[in-house]
Design a protein around this motif. Structure first.
Motif, mmCIF file in Angstrom:
data_model
loop_
_atom_site.group_PDB
_atom_site.id
_atom_site.type_symbol
_atom_site.label_atom_id
_atom_site.label_comp_id
_atom_site.label_asym_id
_atom_site.label_seq_id
_atom_site.Cartn_x
_atom_site.Cartn_y
_atom_site.Cartn_z
ATOM 1 N N GLN A 11 -12.542 -12.230 -12.136
ATOM 2 C CA GLN A 11 -13.118 -11.312 -11.570
ATOM 3 C C GLN A 11 -12.424 -9.976 -12.246
ATOM 4 O O GLN A 11 -13.260 -8.995 -12.130
ATOM 5 C CB GLN A 11 -12.821 -11.330 -10.015
ATOM 6 C CG GLN A 11 -13.062 -10.572 -9.092
ATOM 7 C CD GLN A 11 -14.649 -10.216 -9.494
ATOM 8 O OE1 GLN A 11 -15.433 -11.250 -9.345
ATOM 9 N NE2 GLN A 11 -15.320 -9.079 -9.743
ATOM 10 N N GLU B 123 -10.171 -17.575 -10.443
ATOM 11 C CA GLU B 123 -11.251 -16.833 -10.268
ATOM 12 C C GLU B 123 -10.380 -15.640 -10.342
ATOM 13 O O GLU B 123 -12.130 -14.582 -10.237
ATOM 14 C CB GLU B 123 -11.748 -17.644 -8.804
ATOM 15 C CG GLU B 123 -12.403 -19.277 -8.676
ATOM 16 C CD GLU B 123 -13.144 -19.143 -7.581
ATOM 17 O OE1 GLU B 123 -13.150 -18.265 -6.924
ATOM 18 O OE2 GLU B 123 -13.465 -20.333 -7.453
ATOM 19 N N ALA B 124 -9.721 -15.255 -9.736
ATOM 20 C CA ALA B 124 -9.017 -14.157 -9.933
ATOM 21 C C ALA B 124 -8.993 -12.969 -11.215
ATOM 22 O O ALA B 124 -9.535 -11.821 -10.826
ATOM 23 C CB ALA B 124 -7.628 -14.269 -9.133
ATOM 24 N N ARG B 125 -8.270 -14.197 -12.059
ATOM 25 C CA ARG B 125 -8.342 -13.815 -13.374
ATOM 26 C C ARG B 125 -10.158 -13.539 -13.581
ATOM 27 O O ARG B 125 -10.194 -12.757 -14.580
ATOM 28 C CB ARG B 125 -8.036 -14.781 -13.865
ATOM 29 C CG ARG B 125 -7.651 -14.260 -15.640
ATOM 30 C CD ARG B 125 -6.531 -12.970 -15.930
ATOM 31 N NE ARG B 125 -6.873 -11.833 -17.153
ATOM 32 C CZ ARG B 125 -5.966 -10.933 -17.009
ATOM 33 N NH1 ARG B 125 -5.217 -10.873 -16.179
ATOM 34 N NH2 ARG B 125 -6.015 -10.820 -18.714
ATOM 35 N N ASN C 135 -6.508 -23.036 -13.014
ATOM 36 C CA ASN C 135 -7.169 -23.472 -11.984
ATOM 37 C C ASN C 135 -7.275 -22.717 -10.945
ATOM 38 O O ASN C 135 -6.461 -21.833 -11.083
ATOM 39 C CB ASN C 135 -7.615 -24.980 -12.361
ATOM 40 C CG ASN C 135 -5.700 -25.272 -12.547
ATOM 41 O OD1 ASN C 135 -4.999 -24.580 -11.526
ATOM 42 N ND2 ASN C 135 -5.511 -25.869 -14.008
ATOM 43 N N GLY C 136 -7.908 -23.415 -10.150
ATOM 44 C CA GLY C 136 -7.618 -22.869 -9.292
ATOM 45 C C GLY C 136 -8.343 -21.476 -8.242
ATOM 46 O O GLY C 136 -9.233 -21.098 -9.399
ATOM 47 N N SER C 137 -7.220 -20.944 -7.406
ATOM 48 C CA SER C 137 -7.084 -19.750 -6.999
ATOM 49 C C SER C 137 -7.805 -18.727 -8.376
ATOM 50 O O SER C 137 -7.434 -18.049 -8.693
ATOM 51 C CB SER C 137 -6.476 -19.509 -5.760
ATOM 52 O OG SER C 137 -5.107 -19.733 -6.252
ATOM 53 N N ALA C 138 -6.895 -19.054 -9.363
ATOM 54 C CA ALA C 138 -5.602 -18.832 -10.263
ATOM 55 C C ALA C 138 -6.982 -17.952 -11.694
ATOM 56 O O ALA C 138 -6.854 -16.065 -12.419
ATOM 57 C CB ALA C 138 -4.917 -18.657 -10.929
ATOM 58 N N ARG D 46 -10.814 -22.599 -18.035
ATOM 59 C CA ARG D 46 -10.931 -23.684 -17.967
ATOM 60 C C ARG D 46 -9.809 -24.803 -19.588
ATOM 61 O O ARG D 46 -9.055 -25.518 -19.374
ATOM 62 C CB ARG D 46 -11.256 -24.975 -17.164
ATOM 63 C CG ARG D 46 -12.019 -24.636 -15.962
ATOM 64 C CD ARG D 46 -12.799 -25.692 -14.796
ATOM 65 N NE ARG D 46 -13.054 -24.686 -13.830
ATOM 66 C CZ ARG D 46 -14.261 -24.770 -13.309
ATOM 67 N NH1 ARG D 46 -14.900 -24.242 -14.617
ATOM 68 N NH2 ARG D 46 -14.531 -24.336 -12.561
ATOM 69 N N ARG E 148 -20.009 -15.250 -15.698
ATOM 70 C CA ARG E 148 -18.887 -15.867 -14.634
ATOM 71 C C ARG E 148 -18.959 -17.553 -15.093
ATOM 72 O O ARG E 148 -17.945 -17.935 -15.289
ATOM 73 C CB ARG E 148 -19.474 -15.464 -13.084
ATOM 74 C CG ARG E 148 -18.298 -15.874 -12.353
ATOM 75 C CD ARG E 148 -18.442 -15.604 -11.289
ATOM 76 N NE ARG E 148 -19.528 -14.981 -10.991
ATOM 77 C CZ ARG E 148 -18.520 -13.271 -10.378
ATOM 78 N NH1 ARG E 148 -17.272 -13.263 -10.019
ATOM 79 N NH2 ARG E 148 -19.193 -12.225 -10.282
#
Length: 263
Positions: free
Chosen positions: A114, A110-112, A105-108, A100, A92
Protein backbone atom coordinates in the motif's frame (compact mmCIF):
# COMPACT_ATOMS: atom_id res chain seq x y z
CA UNK A 1 27.00 2.29 -2.19
CA UNK A 2 28.10 0.48 -5.34
CA UNK A 3 31.83 -0.08 -5.81
CA UNK A 4 33.25 -1.42 -9.06
CA UNK A 5 36.90 -2.34 -9.53
CA UNK A 6 38.40 -3.69 -12.77
CA UNK A 7 35.15 -5.33 -13.88
CA UNK A 8 35.53 -7.32 -17.11
CA UNK A 9 33.19 -9.63 -19.05
CA UNK A 10 34.16 -11.82 -22.00
CA UNK A 11 31.85 -13.95 -24.15
CA UNK A 12 33.98 -16.49 -26.05
CA UNK A 13 36.08 -14.25 -28.33
CA UNK A 14 34.23 -11.00 -27.62
CA UNK A 15 35.04 -8.74 -24.67
CA UNK A 16 31.92 -6.71 -23.82
CA UNK A 17 33.29 -4.85 -20.76
CA UNK A 18 36.95 -4.18 -20.00
CA UNK A 19 38.48 -3.06 -16.68
CA UNK A 20 35.58 -0.81 -15.58
CA UNK A 21 36.03 0.97 -12.24
CA UNK A 22 33.93 3.60 -10.41
CA UNK A 23 32.13 4.22 -7.11
CA UNK A 24 28.49 5.34 -6.86
CA UNK A 25 27.86 6.84 -3.45
CA UNK A 26 24.78 6.93 -1.22
CA UNK A 27 22.64 10.00 -1.84
CA UNK A 28 23.88 10.25 -5.43
CA UNK A 29 22.49 9.59 -8.90
CA UNK A 30 25.21 8.16 -11.11
CA UNK A 31 24.41 8.15 -14.83
CA UNK A 32 25.65 5.42 -17.17
CA UNK A 33 26.08 6.83 -20.67
CA UNK A 34 27.27 5.17 -23.84
CA UNK A 35 26.29 4.49 -27.46
CA UNK A 36 24.56 1.25 -28.43
CA UNK A 37 26.92 -1.67 -27.91
CA UNK A 38 29.06 0.20 -25.36
CA UNK A 39 28.57 -2.48 -22.69
CA UNK A 40 25.99 -0.72 -20.50
CA UNK A 41 23.53 -3.62 -20.28
CA UNK A 42 26.30 -6.16 -19.65
CA UNK A 43 27.67 -3.94 -16.89
CA UNK A 44 24.26 -3.60 -15.21
CA UNK A 45 23.66 -7.34 -15.43
CA UNK A 46 26.94 -8.01 -13.63
CA UNK A 47 26.16 -5.43 -10.94
CA UNK A 48 22.73 -7.01 -10.30
CA UNK A 49 24.17 -10.57 -10.11
CA UNK A 50 22.54 -11.72 -13.37
CA UNK A 51 25.90 -12.28 -15.05
CA UNK A 52 29.13 -13.41 -13.37
CA UNK A 53 32.13 -11.21 -14.18
CA UNK A 54 35.11 -12.72 -15.95
CA UNK A 55 37.48 -10.60 -13.87
CA UNK A 56 37.36 -7.78 -11.35
CA UNK A 57 34.97 -7.19 -8.47
CA UNK A 58 31.76 -5.35 -7.68
CA UNK A 59 30.31 -4.74 -4.23
CA UNK A 60 26.84 -3.63 -3.19
CA UNK A 61 27.04 -2.12 0.31
CA UNK A 62 30.19 -4.20 0.86
CA UNK A 63 28.62 -7.44 -0.44
CA UNK A 64 30.49 -9.14 -3.27
CA UNK A 65 28.10 -9.73 -6.21
CA UNK A 66 29.83 -13.01 -7.09
CA UNK A 67 30.36 -14.61 -3.69
CA UNK A 68 27.36 -13.10 -1.88
CA UNK A 69 24.84 -12.80 -4.71
CA UNK A 70 21.68 -13.63 -2.74
CA UNK A 71 22.52 -11.11 -0.01
CA UNK A 72 23.55 -8.44 -2.53
CA UNK A 73 20.22 -8.78 -4.38
CA UNK A 74 18.34 -7.76 -1.24
CA UNK A 75 20.18 -4.43 -1.37
CA UNK A 76 19.22 -3.70 -4.99
CA UNK A 77 16.01 -2.52 -6.63
CA UNK A 78 16.14 -3.25 -10.37
CA UNK A 79 14.08 -1.64 -13.13
CA UNK A 80 14.81 -3.13 -16.56
CA UNK A 81 14.00 -1.43 -19.84
CA UNK A 82 12.03 -4.32 -21.35
CA UNK A 83 10.21 -5.64 -18.28
CA UNK A 84 6.58 -6.71 -18.66
CA UNK A 85 3.55 -7.56 -16.55
CA UNK A 86 1.20 -10.53 -16.31
CA UNK A 87 -1.88 -9.32 -18.17
CA UNK A 88 -4.37 -10.99 -15.80
CA UNK A 89 -2.71 -9.67 -12.63
CA UNK A 90 -3.55 -6.36 -11.00
CA UNK A 91 -0.71 -4.12 -9.75
CA UNK A 92 -1.55 -5.13 -6.19
CA UNK A 93 -1.30 -8.82 -7.11
CA UNK A 94 2.00 -8.20 -8.89
CA UNK A 95 3.39 -6.50 -5.82
CA UNK A 96 2.15 -9.15 -3.37
CA UNK A 97 3.71 -11.87 -5.53
CA UNK A 98 6.99 -9.99 -5.89
CA UNK A 99 7.06 -9.15 -2.19
CA UNK A 100 6.82 -12.82 -1.25
CA UNK A 101 9.76 -13.54 -3.55
CA UNK A 102 11.67 -10.93 -1.54
CA UNK A 103 10.82 -12.67 1.73
CA UNK A 104 8.04 -10.30 2.87
CA UNK A 105 4.86 -11.77 4.36
CA UNK A 106 1.87 -11.19 6.62
CA UNK A 107 0.78 -7.68 7.51
CA UNK A 108 4.23 -6.31 6.64
CA UNK A 109 3.86 -7.09 2.95
CA UNK A 110 0.37 -5.60 2.71
CA UNK A 111 1.49 -2.41 4.43
CA UNK A 112 4.52 -2.11 2.16
CA UNK A 113 2.44 -2.74 -0.97
CA UNK A 114 0.00 0.00 0.00
CA UNK A 115 2.87 2.37 0.73
CA UNK A 116 4.41 2.06 -2.74
CA UNK A 117 0.96 2.26 -4.36
CA UNK A 118 0.43 5.58 -2.60
CA UNK A 119 3.99 6.75 -3.30
CA UNK A 120 3.62 6.17 -7.05
CA UNK A 121 0.04 7.46 -7.20
CA UNK A 122 -1.33 4.12 -8.40
CA UNK A 123 -4.51 3.98 -6.30
CA UNK A 124 -6.84 4.57 -9.26
CA UNK A 125 -5.61 1.46 -11.09
CA UNK A 126 -4.09 -0.67 -8.30
CA UNK A 127 -6.89 -3.24 -8.55
CA UNK A 128 -7.39 -3.26 -12.31
CA UNK A 129 -6.03 -6.01 -14.54
CA UNK A 130 -2.88 -4.99 -16.39
CA UNK A 131 -3.99 -6.04 -19.88
CA UNK A 132 -5.26 -2.53 -20.72
CA UNK A 133 -2.51 -0.46 -19.10
CA UNK A 134 -0.71 2.37 -20.84
CA UNK A 135 3.11 2.39 -21.05
CA UNK A 136 3.21 4.90 -18.19
CA UNK A 137 1.03 2.77 -15.92
CA UNK A 138 3.14 -0.33 -16.65
CA UNK A 139 6.33 1.58 -15.91
CA UNK A 140 4.99 2.70 -12.54
CA UNK A 141 4.14 -0.87 -11.56
CA UNK A 142 7.64 -2.02 -12.50
CA UNK A 143 9.17 0.83 -10.51
CA UNK A 144 6.94 -0.12 -7.57
CA UNK A 145 8.37 -3.65 -7.76
CA UNK A 146 11.90 -2.23 -7.65
CA UNK A 147 11.05 -0.17 -4.55
CA UNK A 148 8.90 -2.72 -2.75
CA UNK A 149 11.58 -4.22 -0.48
CA UNK A 150 12.91 -0.72 0.33
CA UNK A 151 16.39 -1.27 -1.18
CA UNK A 152 19.18 1.21 -0.42
CA UNK A 153 20.44 0.96 -4.02
CA UNK A 154 18.48 1.34 -7.27
CA UNK A 155 19.57 0.25 -10.75
CA UNK A 156 17.32 1.85 -13.38
CA UNK A 157 17.66 0.98 -17.07
CA UNK A 158 15.92 3.57 -19.30
CA UNK A 159 13.28 4.37 -16.63
CA UNK A 160 11.35 6.86 -18.79
CA UNK A 161 11.40 4.89 -22.05
CA UNK A 162 8.10 5.17 -23.96
CA UNK A 163 6.54 7.49 -21.38
CA UNK A 164 4.50 10.59 -22.15
CA UNK A 165 5.47 14.00 -20.79
CA UNK A 166 3.44 13.82 -17.57
CA UNK A 167 4.53 10.26 -16.73
CA UNK A 168 8.14 11.21 -17.45
CA UNK A 169 7.92 14.14 -15.03
CA UNK A 170 6.42 11.88 -12.35
CA UNK A 171 9.10 9.20 -12.70
CA UNK A 172 11.93 11.75 -12.72
CA UNK A 173 10.57 13.39 -9.58
CA UNK A 174 10.47 9.98 -7.89
CA UNK A 175 14.06 9.23 -8.88
CA UNK A 176 15.20 12.56 -7.44
CA UNK A 177 13.25 11.79 -4.25
CA UNK A 178 15.04 8.43 -3.95
CA UNK A 179 18.38 10.26 -4.10
CA UNK A 180 17.21 12.77 -1.51
CA UNK A 181 16.30 9.88 0.81
CA UNK A 182 19.96 8.84 0.74
CA UNK A 183 19.74 5.98 -1.74
CA UNK A 184 22.39 5.21 -4.32
CA UNK A 185 20.90 5.35 -7.83
CA UNK A 186 22.48 4.03 -11.03
CA UNK A 187 20.64 5.45 -14.04
CA UNK A 188 21.27 4.18 -17.57
CA UNK A 189 19.74 6.46 -20.20
CA UNK A 190 20.22 7.83 -23.72
CA UNK A 191 18.44 11.09 -22.85
CA UNK A 192 20.89 13.94 -22.29
CA UNK A 193 18.28 16.23 -20.75
CA UNK A 194 17.51 13.47 -18.24
CA UNK A 195 21.19 13.29 -17.31
CA UNK A 196 21.40 17.06 -16.92
CA UNK A 197 18.27 17.18 -14.76
CA UNK A 198 19.03 14.21 -12.50
CA UNK A 199 22.63 13.01 -12.47
CA UNK A 200 25.24 14.18 -10.00
CA UNK A 201 27.99 12.34 -11.90
CA UNK A 202 28.19 10.16 -15.00
CA UNK A 203 30.25 7.23 -16.24
CA UNK A 204 30.82 7.41 -20.01
CA UNK A 205 31.35 3.98 -21.61
CA UNK A 206 32.60 3.32 -25.13
CA UNK A 207 33.53 -0.07 -26.58
CA UNK A 208 33.29 -1.56 -23.11
CA UNK A 209 35.76 0.85 -21.51
CA UNK A 210 35.39 3.91 -19.28
CA UNK A 211 36.07 7.15 -21.13
CA UNK A 212 35.27 9.47 -18.22
CA UNK A 213 33.79 9.68 -14.71
CA UNK A 214 32.74 13.25 -13.92
CA UNK A 215 29.86 15.63 -13.35
CA UNK A 216 27.94 16.72 -16.48
CA UNK A 217 29.46 20.20 -16.20
CA UNK A 218 32.99 18.78 -15.84
CA UNK A 219 32.51 16.77 -19.04
CA UNK A 220 31.64 19.95 -20.92
CA UNK A 221 34.60 21.80 -19.44
CA UNK A 222 37.09 19.02 -20.23
CA UNK A 223 35.94 18.69 -23.84
CA UNK A 224 35.33 22.39 -24.48
CA UNK A 225 31.79 21.60 -25.57
CA UNK A 226 28.80 23.91 -25.41
CA UNK A 227 26.40 21.13 -24.40
CA UNK A 228 26.44 17.74 -22.73
CA UNK A 229 25.42 16.11 -25.99
CA UNK A 230 28.40 17.63 -27.79
CA UNK A 231 30.71 16.62 -24.93
CA UNK A 232 29.43 13.05 -25.19
CA UNK A 233 30.03 12.92 -28.95
CA UNK A 234 33.56 14.23 -28.51
CA UNK A 235 34.31 11.61 -25.86
CA UNK A 236 33.03 8.59 -27.76
CA UNK A 237 34.06 9.77 -31.22
CA UNK A 238 32.26 10.18 -34.51
CA UNK A 239 32.70 6.45 -35.26
CA UNK A 240 29.86 5.74 -32.81
CA UNK A 241 27.51 7.80 -34.98
CA UNK A 242 28.45 5.72 -38.02
CA UNK A 243 28.03 2.51 -36.03
CA UNK A 244 24.48 3.53 -35.17
CA UNK A 245 23.66 3.43 -38.90
CA UNK A 246 25.85 0.49 -39.95
CA UNK A 247 27.69 -2.06 -37.85
CA UNK A 248 30.32 -4.12 -39.75
CA UNK A 249 30.38 -7.89 -39.05
CA UNK A 250 33.44 -7.77 -36.80
CA UNK A 251 31.75 -5.19 -34.52
CA UNK A 252 28.47 -7.06 -34.03
CA UNK A 253 27.23 -7.78 -30.53
CA UNK A 254 28.30 -10.94 -28.77
CA UNK A 255 25.03 -12.80 -29.30
CA UNK A 256 25.14 -12.10 -33.05
CA UNK A 257 28.70 -13.38 -33.24
CA UNK A 258 27.76 -16.54 -31.31
CA UNK A 259 24.73 -17.17 -33.49
CA UNK A 260 26.79 -16.87 -36.69
CA UNK A 261 29.40 -19.34 -35.40
CA UNK A 262 26.80 -21.86 -34.29
CA UNK A 263 24.92 -21.75 -37.59
Amino acid sequence: MIEVQGLTKRFKHVTAVTDVSFTARDGEIMGILGPNGAGKTTLLRMLTTLLPPTAGTAQIDGLNVSRQAAQARRHIGLLVESGGLYSRFTPREHLLFYGRLQGLNGSAIEARVQKVIDMLEMSTFADRRADSFSAGMQRRVLLAQALLHDPPNLVLDEPTASLDVMSTRTVRALIAAMRDQGRCVLLSTHLMDEVERLCDRVVVLHQGQVRAVATPQELQTRTGADSLEEAFVRLVGEDSLRDALWRPPERRRWWQVSRRKDA
